[in-house]
Design an enzyme around this catalytic site. Structure first.
Site, PDB file in Angstrom:
ATOM      1  N   GLU A 142      45.721  39.583  37.364  1.00 10.85           N
ATOM      2  CA  GLU A 142      44.782  38.617  37.383  1.00 10.85           C
ATOM      3  C   GLU A 142      43.875  38.816  38.402  1.00 10.85           C
ATOM      4  O   GLU A 142      43.973  38.710  39.763  1.00 10.85           O
ATOM      5  CB  GLU A 142      45.345  37.042  37.496  1.00 10.85           C
ATOM      6  CG  GLU A 142      44.294  36.111  37.391  1.00 10.85           C
ATOM      7  CD  GLU A 142      44.734  34.672  37.301  1.00 10.85           C
ATOM      8  OE1 GLU A 142      45.492  34.420  38.547  1.00 10.85           O
ATOM      9  OE2 GLU A 142      44.542  33.819  36.468  1.00 10.85           O
ATOM     10  N   CYS A 187      41.569  29.860  33.880  1.00 13.04           N
ATOM     11  CA  CYS A 187      42.689  30.321  33.579  1.00 13.04           C
ATOM     12  C   CYS A 187      42.661  30.633  31.875  1.00 13.04           C
ATOM     13  O   CYS A 187      43.662  31.638  31.387  1.00 13.04           O
ATOM     14  CB  CYS A 187      43.945  29.251  33.802  1.00 13.04           C
ATOM     15  SG  CYS A 187      43.673  27.994  32.764  1.00 13.04           S
ATOM     16  N   SER A 214      48.305  29.383  40.757  1.00  5.35           N
ATOM     17  CA  SER A 214      48.618  30.899  40.450  1.00  5.35           C
ATOM     18  C   SER A 214      49.970  31.098  40.192  1.00  5.35           C
ATOM     19  O   SER A 214      50.978  30.183  40.567  1.00  5.35           O
ATOM     20  CB  SER A 214      48.236  31.480  41.662  1.00  5.35           C
ATOM     21  OG  SER A 214      48.663  31.260  42.873  1.00  5.35           O
ATOM     22  N   PHE A 268      41.647  24.835  42.318  1.00  2.81           N
ATOM     23  CA  PHE A 268      40.360  24.756  42.896  1.00  2.81           C
ATOM     24  C   PHE A 268      39.275  24.927  41.531  1.00  2.81           C
ATOM     25  O   PHE A 268      38.266  24.356  41.683  1.00  2.81           O
ATOM     26  CB  PHE A 268      40.012  25.728  43.974  1.00  2.81           C
ATOM     27  CG  PHE A 268      39.603  27.252  43.314  1.00  2.81           C
ATOM     28  CD1 PHE A 268      38.291  27.569  42.646  1.00  2.81           C
ATOM     29  CD2 PHE A 268      40.665  28.305  43.466  1.00  2.81           C
ATOM     30  CE1 PHE A 268      38.089  28.616  42.233  1.00  2.81           C
ATOM     31  CE2 PHE A 268      40.248  29.708  42.924  1.00  2.81           C
ATOM     32  CZ  PHE A 268      39.154  29.727  42.344  1.00  2.81           C
ATOM     33  N   GLU A 297      42.462  21.967  48.311  1.00  2.00           N
ATOM     34  CA  GLU A 297      41.817  21.856  49.567  1.00  2.00           C
ATOM     35  C   GLU A 297      40.473  22.457  49.501  1.00  2.00           C
ATOM     36  O   GLU A 297      39.611  22.350  50.374  1.00  2.00           O
ATOM     37  CB  GLU A 297      42.831  22.428  50.777  1.00  2.00           C
ATOM     38  CG  GLU A 297      43.000  23.868  50.715  1.00  2.00           C
ATOM     39  CD  GLU A 297      44.047  24.351  49.644  1.00  2.00           C
ATOM     40  OE1 GLU A 297      44.092  23.719  48.533  1.00  2.00           O
ATOM     41  OE2 GLU A 297      44.540  25.658  49.993  1.00  2.00           O
ATOM     42  N   LYS A 330      47.626  15.705  44.889  1.00  3.26           N
ATOM     43  CA  LYS A 330      47.215  16.860  45.912  1.00  3.26           C
ATOM     44  C   LYS A 330      46.023  17.898  45.400  1.00  3.26           C
ATOM     45  O   LYS A 330      46.523  18.639  44.643  1.00  3.26           O
ATOM     46  CB  LYS A 330      48.508  17.406  46.488  1.00  3.26           C
ATOM     47  CG  LYS A 330      48.621  18.070  48.014  1.00  3.26           C
ATOM     48  CD  LYS A 330      47.294  18.919  48.310  1.00  3.26           C
ATOM     49  CE  LYS A 330      47.360  20.232  47.798  1.00  3.26           C
ATOM     50  NZ  LYS A 330      46.349  21.128  48.040  1.00  3.26           N
TER      51      LYS A 330
HETATM   52  P1  NAD Z   1      46.792  28.186  44.267  1.00  2.30           P
HETATM   53  O1  NAD Z   1      48.063  28.726  43.773  1.00  2.30           O
HETATM   54  O2  NAD Z   1      46.295  29.272  45.520  1.00  2.30           O
HETATM   55  O3  NAD Z   1      46.648  26.918  44.577  1.00  2.30           O
HETATM   56  C1  NAD Z   1      46.920  26.078  43.627  1.00  2.30           C
HETATM   57  C2  NAD Z   1      47.363  24.801  44.446  1.00  2.30           C
HETATM   58  O4  NAD Z   1      48.499  25.165  45.212  1.00  2.30           O
HETATM   59  C3  NAD Z   1      46.516  24.260  45.426  1.00  2.30           C
HETATM   60  O5  NAD Z   1      46.622  22.633  45.550  1.00  2.30           O
HETATM   61  C4  NAD Z   1      47.143  24.682  46.816  1.00  2.30           C
HETATM   62  O6  NAD Z   1      46.753  23.892  47.979  1.00  2.30           O
HETATM   63  C5  NAD Z   1      48.601  24.740  46.715  1.00  2.30           C
HETATM   64  N1  NAD Z   1      49.332  26.107  47.324  1.00  2.30           N
HETATM   65  C6  NAD Z   1      48.643  27.227  47.409  1.00  2.30           C
HETATM   66  N2  NAD Z   1      49.533  28.162  47.987  1.00  2.30           N
HETATM   67  C7  NAD Z   1      50.681  27.375  48.164  1.00  2.30           C
HETATM   68  C8  NAD Z   1      52.072  27.720  48.816  1.00  2.30           C
HETATM   69  N3  NAD Z   1      52.215  28.624  49.364  1.00  2.30           N
HETATM   70  N4  NAD Z   1      53.020  26.763  48.669  1.00  2.30           N
HETATM   71  C9  NAD Z   1      52.660  25.527  48.179  1.00  2.30           C
HETATM   72  N5  NAD Z   1      51.210  25.073  47.759  1.00  2.30           N
HETATM   73  C10 NAD Z   1      50.458  25.931  47.715  1.00  2.30           C
HETATM   74  O7  NAD Z   1      45.823  28.270  43.005  1.00  2.30           O
HETATM   75  P2  NAD Z   1      43.991  28.543  43.145  1.00  2.30           P
HETATM   76  O8  NAD Z   1      43.557  29.606  43.847  1.00  2.30           O
HETATM   77  O9  NAD Z   1      43.690  26.883  43.524  1.00  2.30           O
HETATM   78  O10 NAD Z   1      43.716  28.503  41.428  1.00  2.30           O
HETATM   79  C11 NAD Z   1      43.660  29.609  40.653  1.00  2.30           C
HETATM   80  C12 NAD Z   1      44.779  30.116  40.132  1.00  2.30           C
HETATM   81  O11 NAD Z   1      45.316  28.684  39.078  1.00  2.30           O
HETATM   82  C13 NAD Z   1      44.481  31.149  39.059  1.00  2.30           C
HETATM   83  O12 NAD Z   1      45.759  31.865  39.114  1.00  2.30           O
HETATM   84  C14 NAD Z   1      44.452  30.400  37.582  1.00  2.30           C
HETATM   85  O13 NAD Z   1      44.819  31.242  36.649  1.00  2.30           O
HETATM   86  C15 NAD Z   1      45.298  29.433  37.848  1.00  2.30           C
HETATM   87  N6  NAD Z   1      45.230  28.254  36.895  1.00  2.30           N
HETATM   88  C16 NAD Z   1      45.938  28.089  35.720  1.00  2.30           C
HETATM   89  C17 NAD Z   1      45.846  27.145  34.808  1.00  2.30           C
HETATM   90  C18 NAD Z   1      46.703  26.926  33.720  1.00  2.30           C
HETATM   91  O14 NAD Z   1      46.697  25.738  33.200  1.00  2.30           O
HETATM   92  N7  NAD Z   1      47.760  27.765  33.489  1.00  2.30           N
HETATM   93  C19 NAD Z   1      44.712  26.458  35.018  1.00  2.30           C
HETATM   94  C20 NAD Z   1      43.709  26.429  35.858  1.00  2.30           C
HETATM   95  C21 NAD Z   1      44.005  27.365  36.816  1.00  2.30           C
END
Ligand code: NAD
Length: 496
Positions: free
Chosen positions: A391, A289, A234, A157, A184, A181
Site C-alpha cells: 500500500e 483506503c 494500517s 489521519f 495525532e 483516540k
Molecule cells: P496508522 O496505523 O499509522 O495509525 C492509526 C491509529 O493508530 C492512529 O490513531 C495512531 O496514533 C495509532 N497507532 C499508530 N501506530 C501505532 C502503534 N504502533 N501502536 C498503537 N497505535 C498506533 O494509520 P494512519 O497512517 O493514521 O492511516 C492510514 C492507514 O489507515 C492506511 O493504511 C489506510 O489504508 C488505513 N485506513 C483503513 C480504513 C479501513 O476502513 N479499512 C479506513 C481509513 C484508513
C-alpha cells in the site's frame, strides 16, 4: 474549543474528559499545516493516568447513560446532527487545515460521517428485537441487545471527522460510553465534534477524547474497564491491536490497509472509466483506503486507450492548498509520508515499471515547503513488484496488463488485501461473475469507490480487516451490543 484566534497563533488541542477540556501535562507532538509545512499547533500525549481518568469518567457515566431509553438517546443524537449541519463550514476548514485535503473532499467525507449520525436517530427501531411466542406450550422467547460498557475508538489521519463519526455515535446510540483516540496528525476536528455532542445534550463522561500515540493506545487497549475496541489504520497496527486487545479480553474490530484493484474490460465505456479512475485514484491525494491504486486492463488496446484518455485529465489536475477554490488535489499529510510516497516512485522505476507520468518532483508555487506531490502513473506493473504488492497511500496509480478476465480476477483474489474493488464493463454476465467470485468485501460495478451507504455496513476482507463485524449500519448494532436471549414461562396463580 480550539478557537479561530488561537488558530492564527499556535494552538494546543486538549483532551476532553468528563465534559471538560483538559490540557495535557504530558509529552507533546507538533501539528502541521501540510500546505505550508509549518507547525501550527501541538497535541498532548495522554499517559496511563490521563487514560485512566477518561476511562473512569466513561465508566461512571455508563450507569446512567445505559439506563436512558433509546428514544431519549435518539433525541440527543438528532440535536447533534442539527449542530453538525450548522457548523459544517467550520468543521470542513478544521479538516483541511490539518489534513490538507480540498474543502470539497472535506465536505463530502464529513457528510459520509453525518449520514451515520442520521442512522442513529432511528436507534429505537434498530434495537427492537425479535419475539417468538409459544416456542413451547406457554413458553415465549425474545432477545435483548444490551450495551457493553466503555468502548474505545482509535482512528487514522485520513478521515479525521468521518471515521470518528462512524464509531462514537453508533456506540452511544446503543447505550455505551466512549473514549476516542483520534489521529495525532489531525485531532482538532474530532475535538470540535465532541464539543458539539456536549452542546447537543450528551452528558459529561459519555464521550471523551484522549489524544496521543502508541503510548496512549496501549494504555487504552489494556485497561481493565474497557470492554470493546474499534480501530481503523494500517494493517500492521490493526493486527497488533486485534491480538493485544483480544488477549486483554476486549471485543475488537480492527480495519486495516488496502490495495484496491479495478478491472477494465474491453467492452467498457472507456471515457467514463477514465474519468472515474482519475477521481478514484487521485482524490484525497490517494490517501483513502477505498482509493483505486491498481487498474487491471484486459488487453493491451484497453491499456493504451485508457492511458491516452487519462493523461490529459491527470496532467491538467490543479494541485495546491486545499482551501483555495479550483484546487483538485491538496498536499500529503506529513513530510515523512511525502518522503515515503516519493521513495515508492524510485522503487517502481528500479523494479522496471514504466513511469508514464512523474509528479514526484512537483513544487507548489508560493508553497515550496508544503508536502506536495503531483499525480504519478505507472504502466507495465507486474505482480511481483513492491509498488504492486504494498500500500503506497498516495497519488500513485499502477496499470497491470492481463490477457483476460480470469487472470484479472485471479490477481485480485491472490492479493493479501481485500478492502474494495471495482469492474468497468457493459456485460452483465461478466459483472455478475465478478461480484460472485471476487474475494473482496466492498465491490463496485461501474462504480469505482463503492463505500457502502450508512444503512449498509463497511468492511473489507483478508488483511484489510481483523474481525468479522463491519462498521456502522446493522453490523455496528451487533458490535456495540451483547445479545441476551430470554426464554420465559409464567404459571397461573393457583399452581404456584
Ligand atoms: P496508522 O496505523 O499509522 O495509525 C492509526 C491509529 O493508530 C492512529 O490513531 C495512531 O496514533 C495509532 N497507532 C499508530 N501506530 C501505532 C502503534 N504502533 N501502536 C498503537 N497505535 C498506533 O494509520 P494512519 O497512517 O493514521 O492511516 C492510514 C492507514 O489507515 C492506511 O493504511 C489506510 O489504508 C488505513 N485506513 C483503513 C480504513 C479501513 O476502513 N479499512 C479506513 C481509513 C484508513
Amino acid at each position: 474549543m480550539v478557537s479561530e484566534t488561537q488558530h492564527s497563533m499556535k494552538y494546543e488541542v486538549p483532551h476532553f474528559i468528563n465534559g471538560k477540556s483538559v490540557l495535557s501535562a504530558d509529552r507533546k507532538l507538533e501539528l502541521y499545516n501540510p500546505a505550508t509545512g509549518l507547525v501550527i499547533g501541538h497535541v498532548g500525549v495522554a499517559n496511563k493516568q490521563s487514560v485512566d481518568q477518561a476511562v473512569q469518567a466513561a465508566k461512571i457515566a455508563f450507569s446512567t447513560w445505559s439506563a436512558t431509553t433509546p428514544s431519549q438517546r435518539a433525541k440527543i443524537l438528532f440535536r447533534f446532527k442539527m449542530l453538525l449541519e450548522q457548523h459544517r463550514d467550520q468543521l470542513i476548514h478544521l479538516i483541511t487545515q490539518e489534513h490538507g485535503k480540498t474543502l470539497s473532499e472535506a465536505k463530502g467525507s464529513l457528510q459520509r460521517g453525518m449520514d451515520v449520525v442520521d442512522f442513529t436517530c432511528n436507534i429505537p427501531n434498530h434495537l427492537k428485537s425479535a419475539y417468538a411466542s409459544d416456542v413451547g406450550t406457554g413458553v415465549d422467547s425474545y432477545s435483548l441487545y444490551q450495551p457493553l460498557g466503555v468502548c474505545v475508538g482509535i482512528t487514522p489521519f485520513n478521515f479525521p471527522a468521518m471515521i470518528p463519526l462512524w464509531m462514537f455515535p453508533m456506540a452511544m446510540a446503543c447505550g455505551n460510553t466512549f473514549v476516542l483516540k483520534p489521529s495525532e496528525k489531525d485531532p482538532s476536528c474530532a475535538y470540535r465534534l465532541v464539543e458539539l455532542a456536549k452542546e447537543a445534550g450528551v452528558p459529561d463522561g459519555v464521550i471523551n477524547i484522549v489524544n496521543g500515540d502508541k503510548e496512549t493506545v496501549d494504555a487504552l487497549m489494556t485497561h481493565p474497564d474497557v470492554q470493546a475496541v474499534s480501530f481503523v489504520g494500517s494493517s500492521a497496527v490493526a493486527e497488533y491491536i486485534y491480538t493485544t486487545a483480544a488477549s486483554h479480553h476486549k471485543r475488537v474490530q480492527a480495519f486495516g490497509g488496502a490495495k484496491n484493484h479495478c478491472i477494465v474490460m474491453p467492452d467498457a465505456d472507456l471515457d467514463r472509466a477514465a474519468d472515474a479512475l482519475v477521481m478514484a485514484a487521485y482524490d484525497c491525494a490517494g490517501e483513502r483506503c477505498m482509493a483505486i491504486s491498481v487498474v487491471i486492463a484486459v488487453g493491451d488496446l484497453v491499456a493504451d486507450k485508457l492511458i491516452e484518455k487519462m493523461k490529459p485529465l491527470i496532467t491538467n489536475m490543479q494541485i495546491g492548498p486545499g482551501d483555495l477554490s479550483g484546487i483538485q488535489m491538496g498536499p500529503l499529510v506529513t513530510r515523512q509520508h511525502l518522503e515515503k510516497v516519493k521513495s515508492y516512485i524510485e522503487i517502481g522505476k528500479q523494479e522496471g515499471a514504466k513511469l508514464v507520468i512523474d509528479g514526484s518532483q512537483y513544487k507548489a508555487e508560493d508553497h515550496a515547503n508544503g508536502f506536495f506531490i503531483g499525480a504519478c502513473l505507472f504502466d507495465d506493473v507486474k505482480p511481483n513488484m513492491r509498488i504492486y504488492r504494498e500500500e503506497i497511500f498516495g497519488p500513485v496509480l499502477s496499470i497491470v496488463r492481463v490477457p483476460d478476465f480470469s487472470t484479472a480476477l485471479q490477481l485480485i483474489n491472490e492479493h493479501e488485501y481485500g478492502n474494495g474493488t471495482a469492474i468497468f464493463t457493459n456485460d452483465g454476465y461478466t459483472a455478475r461473475t465478478f461480484v460472485d467470485e471476487v474475494q473482496v468485501g466492498m465491490v463496485g460495478v461501474n462504480v469505482p469507490v463503492p463505500v457502502p451507504v450508512a444503512y449498509h455496513s463497511f468492511g473489507g476482507w483478508k488483511r484489510s480487516i481483523f474481525s468479522d463485524i463491519g462498521m456502522y449500519g446493522k453490523d455496528a448494532i451487533r458490535f456495540y451490543t451483547k445479545l441476551k436471549t430470554v426464554t420465559q414461562r409464567w404459571f397461573p396463580k393457583e399452581s404456584s
